[in-house]
Write a protein that holds these residues in place. Structure first.
Motif: not given
Ligand code: F0G
Length: 338
Positions: A78-80, A174-180
């Motif tokens: 969503g954010n990307t 740092v919150p980690v999702g796709n880890a960039g």
């Molecule tokens: N926090 C938020 C609010 C995010 O939107 C994301 C990632 C992360 C943390 C994690 O960052 O992926 O660099 O480790 N959002 C992506 C998106 C996946 O599609 O908006 P990351």
């Protein structure tokens, strides 16, 4: 190191490009938290589209335009999508966003639509959407996911801003999702150190949600590779990711810095979101509050910067709302008197 002006381009001397598209991203508030001694919140929800992604899109969209692309594509929780849509609009590019149906918070969908992106839904999780973009999207459009190195160049500017206000902290959470993002921020600090500006580098702490913790689970067990999750589960939809594409970079950042990965429960995330909102006055979406949840849980000593990555308005449905009713002014007076 000659910061000048606004937006990520303030740090042009530290970037591979000297100017480009900007919506005034960055220069987000660094707020001393009342929740812990030495705790600071870097509120990246205050970016133009409400998340840290704007830092990276400024560079990514600039490169897309300069390379002659007329279309950009992203997979996203969503954010990307929201950020790519806004920056692409600004640069006159068409934008396609590939989203996991039912797994994108409402505010983000609305933003992508408002900025004129083409919304494409896939059945499944983010990981499926990303697979589609990696396999085919890149043939027809310029991809702006975080495997695009220009994105990370923009996102490293968060480190520069923290340095300008606070110097180099002991920990960055740092919150980690796709880890960039965690590797981007680490890169920023390392570049400061290479100029002799940061004599003690921070430890990087990567935070994942319990039901979507491929890196934190592996870290706990001392494994060299992530334990991928096929069906990620968490209230923090932004980081509901089972197969983070940038995992090698994130692992390197955490290792090199002497940090670690940790997971937090949905309950801890929602509690931290509440505390941050009611004590510090900062509204975060759940994924953004995950860093604060971890900072509170770990009780770290020294200067700690928790990166709050997205704004509360991104995900209005994550917040419980209750209201009282009054039938006349007397009843209001009675209520206020209590
Ligand atoms: N926090 C938020 C609010 C995010 O939107 C994301 C990632 C992360 C943390 C994690 O960052 O992926 O660099 O480790 N959002 C992506 C998106 C996946 O599609 O908006 P990351």
């Amino acid at each position: 190191w000659t910061p000048k002006g606004r937006g990520v381009w303030r740090y042009a001397s530290m970037l591979p490009l000297k100017s480009g598209v900007s919506l005034g991203e960055g220069q987000t508030p660094l707020v001393k938290s009342v929740l812990g001694e030495g705790l600071y919140v870097k509120f990246d929800g205050a970016n133009p589209t409400g998340s840290f992604k704007d830092r990276g899109m400024a560079l990514g969209v600039t490169v897309a335009r300069e390379s002659g692309a007329n279309k950009v594509v992203v997979a996203s929780t969503g954010n990307t999508a929201a950020s790519a849509a806004a920056y692409a609009a600004r640069a006159g590019l068409r934008c396609y966003v590939v989203l996991p149906r039912g797994n994108v918070a409402r505010g983000k969908l609305v933003q992508a639509a408002l900025h004129g992106a083409e919304l494409v839904m896939v059945n499944g999780y983010f990981d499926k959407a990303l697979e589609y973009v990696v396999n085919y999207g890149t043939r027809y459009a310029y991809p702006l996911n975080s495997f695009n190195p220009w994105r990370l160049e923009g996102q490293k500017t968060l480190a520069f801003e923290v340095y300008e206000e606070l110097g180099c902290p002991d920990y960055v959470v740092v919150p980690v999702g796709n880890a960039g993002n965690i590797s981007a921020i680490w890169k920023g600090f390392k570049e400061l150190a290479s100029l002799g500006l940061c004599n003690k580098l921070p430890k990087m702490i990567g935070v994942q949600a319990e039901g979507a913790a491929p890196l934190a689970d592996a870290w706990e067990r001392g494994l060299e590779e992530p334990l991928f999750v096929d069906e990620p589960r968490t209230v923090a939809s932004a980081i509901k990711i089972g197969r983070p594409i940038n995992w090698p970079k994130a692992l390197r950042a955490v290792r090199e810095s002497g940090g670690f990965f940790v997971k937090v429960s949905d309950g801890e995330i929602i509690k931290a979101q509440r505390l941050l909102a009611t004590k510090d006055g900062l509204g975060a979406e759940p994924a953004g509050a995950a860093s604060v949840a971890a900072a509170l849980k770990l009780g770290l000593r020294g200067t700690v910067v928790a990166v709050v990555t997205g704004h509360a308005l991104k995900d209005p449905d994550a917040v419980e709302v209750s209201a009282r009713e009054v039938r006349n002014a007397d009843e209001l007076a009675e209520l206020l008197e209590r």
